[in-house]
Design an enzyme around this catalytic site. Sequence first.
Site, PDB file in Angstrom:
ATOM      1  N   ASN A  17       0.843  -1.212   0.000  1.00 25.61           N
ATOM      2  CA  ASN A  17       0.000   0.000   0.000  1.00 25.61           C
ATOM      3  C   ASN A  17       0.873   1.256   0.000  1.00 25.61           C
ATOM      4  O   ASN A  17       0.557   2.227  -0.692  1.00 25.61           O
ATOM      5  CB  ASN A  17      -0.931  -0.005   1.220  1.00 25.61           C
ATOM      6  CG  ASN A  17      -2.198  -0.809   0.972  1.00 25.61           C
ATOM      7  OD1 ASN A  17      -3.071  -0.356   0.246  1.00 25.61           O
ATOM      8  ND2 ASN A  17      -2.289  -1.989   1.540  1.00 25.61           N
ATOM      9  N   ARG A  95      -0.673  -2.109  14.736  1.00 23.35           N
ATOM     10  CA  ARG A  95      -0.794  -1.734  16.145  1.00 23.35           C
ATOM     11  C   ARG A  95      -2.091  -0.954  16.355  1.00 23.35           C
ATOM     12  O   ARG A  95      -2.451  -0.103  15.528  1.00 23.35           O
ATOM     13  CB  ARG A  95       0.382  -0.840  16.556  1.00 23.35           C
ATOM     14  CG  ARG A  95       1.735  -1.456  16.380  1.00 23.35           C
ATOM     15  CD  ARG A  95       2.085  -2.441  17.450  1.00 23.35           C
ATOM     16  NE  ARG A  95       2.129  -1.835  18.790  1.00 23.35           N
ATOM     17  CZ  ARG A  95       2.197  -2.566  19.909  1.00 23.35           C
ATOM     18  NH1 ARG A  95       2.154  -3.882  19.827  1.00 23.35           N
ATOM     19  NH2 ARG A  95       2.263  -1.993  21.087  1.00 23.35           N
ATOM     20  N   LEU A  97      -3.811   2.026  18.085  1.00 23.22           N
ATOM     21  CA  LEU A  97      -3.295   3.286  18.622  1.00 23.22           C
ATOM     22  C   LEU A  97      -4.197   3.793  19.741  1.00 23.22           C
ATOM     23  O   LEU A  97      -5.412   3.609  19.715  1.00 23.22           O
ATOM     24  CB  LEU A  97      -3.194   4.322  17.497  1.00 23.22           C
ATOM     25  CG  LEU A  97      -2.181   3.962  16.410  1.00 23.22           C
ATOM     26  CD1 LEU A  97      -2.305   4.902  15.215  1.00 23.22           C
ATOM     27  CD2 LEU A  97      -0.761   3.989  16.969  1.00 23.22           C
ATOM     28  N   HIS A 113      -8.464  -1.096   5.518  1.00 25.52           N
ATOM     29  CA  HIS A 113      -8.772  -2.393   6.135  1.00 25.52           C
ATOM     30  C   HIS A 113      -9.331  -3.310   5.059  1.00 25.52           C
ATOM     31  O   HIS A 113     -10.205  -2.882   4.282  1.00 25.52           O
ATOM     32  CB  HIS A 113      -9.771  -2.215   7.279  1.00 25.52           C
ATOM     33  CG  HIS A 113     -10.101  -3.484   7.985  1.00 25.52           C
ATOM     34  ND1 HIS A 113      -9.266  -4.063   8.921  1.00 25.52           N
ATOM     35  CD2 HIS A 113     -11.171  -4.310   7.855  1.00 25.52           C
ATOM     36  CE1 HIS A 113      -9.820  -5.189   9.352  1.00 25.52           C
ATOM     37  NE2 HIS A 113     -10.973  -5.364   8.732  1.00 25.52           N
ATOM     38  N   ASP A 145     -10.222   5.730  15.110  1.00 27.06           N
ATOM     39  CA  ASP A 145     -10.511   6.159  16.489  1.00 27.06           C
ATOM     40  C   ASP A 145      -9.866   5.131  17.414  1.00 27.06           C
ATOM     41  O   ASP A 145      -9.139   4.246  16.966  1.00 27.06           O
ATOM     42  CB  ASP A 145     -12.034   6.306  16.713  1.00 27.06           C
ATOM     43  CG  ASP A 145     -12.785   4.996  16.554  1.00 27.06           C
ATOM     44  OD1 ASP A 145     -14.030   5.038  16.468  1.00 27.06           O
ATOM     45  OD2 ASP A 145     -12.138   3.922  16.508  1.00 27.06           O
TER      46      ASP A 145
HETATM   47  C1  GRF Z   1      -3.040  -5.497   3.428  1.00 27.43           C
HETATM   48  O1  GRF Z   1      -4.099  -6.366   3.082  1.00 27.43           O
HETATM   49  C2  GRF Z   1      -3.505  -4.584   4.537  1.00 27.43           C
HETATM   50  O2  GRF Z   1      -4.861  -4.214   4.420  1.00 27.43           O
HETATM   51  C3  GRF Z   1      -3.294  -5.451   5.725  1.00 27.43           C
HETATM   52  O3  GRF Z   1      -1.998  -5.997   5.503  1.00 27.43           O
HETATM   53  C4  GRF Z   1      -1.908  -6.299   4.098  1.00 27.43           C
HETATM   54  C5  GRF Z   1      -0.537  -5.967   3.569  1.00 27.43           C
HETATM   55  O4  GRF Z   1      -0.420  -4.593   3.489  1.00 27.43           O
HETATM   56  N1  GRF Z   1      -3.378  -4.719   6.957  1.00 27.43           N
HETATM   57  P1  GRF Z   1       0.927  -3.943   2.861  1.00 27.43           P
HETATM   58  O5  GRF Z   1       1.315  -4.799   1.669  1.00 27.43           O
HETATM   59  O6  GRF Z   1       1.969  -4.001   3.951  1.00 27.43           O
HETATM   60  O7  GRF Z   1       0.545  -2.563   2.465  1.00 27.43           O
END
Ligand code: GRF
Length: 205
Positions: A17, A95, A97, A113, A145
């Site tokens: 991402n 984590r 928060l 998510h 949140d």
């Molecule tokens: C993704 O599906 C994200 O939504 C989840 O972890 C996966 C890997 O994310 N929390 P990334 O490749 O580290 O961005």
Amino acid sequence: MSEPLRVAVLVSGSGTNLQSLLDAAASGDLGSARVVGVISNRPGAGALLRAERAGVPALVLDHKSFADRAAFDAALREGVTSLGADLVVLAGFMRVLTPVFLDAFAGRVINIHPSLLPSFPGVDAQGQAFAHGVKVTGCTVHFVDAGLDSGPIISQSAVPVRDDDDAETLRARILVEEHRLLREVVRDLAEGRLRREGRRVLRRP
Ligand code: GRF
């Protein structure tokens, strides 16, 4: 050109991402948003290599080296503040928060998510959805949140579950959509297209 939206990206894992945001910024597809720094709670996160390759400052705050969650969140707050970030994006950040961090960035923290919240909050949302046998799942970008994946929903995208899917093929298809949705929301925030009415988040076309 409006003032650049300074974005800090918090990561824990592979960073696809993050890579999607870096690529979009480089190709002019993120509006005025720019990634000004990356912070990982895991020293070995692949996302740190992506930040290095992109020439983006990266900081590691290993949560295991802090006495408690409040101490970690205080260090994280200082790290993000030192970047001068306008927006904090949790991108594969694992984590939860606390207000120690969140109160310093009220309304300026978003998370991607991999399910259609409020269904399947928490870890392995893709596996939860697959095991439940849903026919449609997807991904959600929401404001963060103090709850678990419970903040106001900004945008969602549906992903069909196919009969020949397994958990991994479904995860991969959702991930592609996560990248697109997160880029779109960061661009919308940079362009001032979003406004909140209570829990509802409305988008000006
Ligand atoms: C993704 O599906 C994200 O939504 C989840 O972890 C996966 C890997 O994310 N929390 P990334 O490749 O580290 O961005």
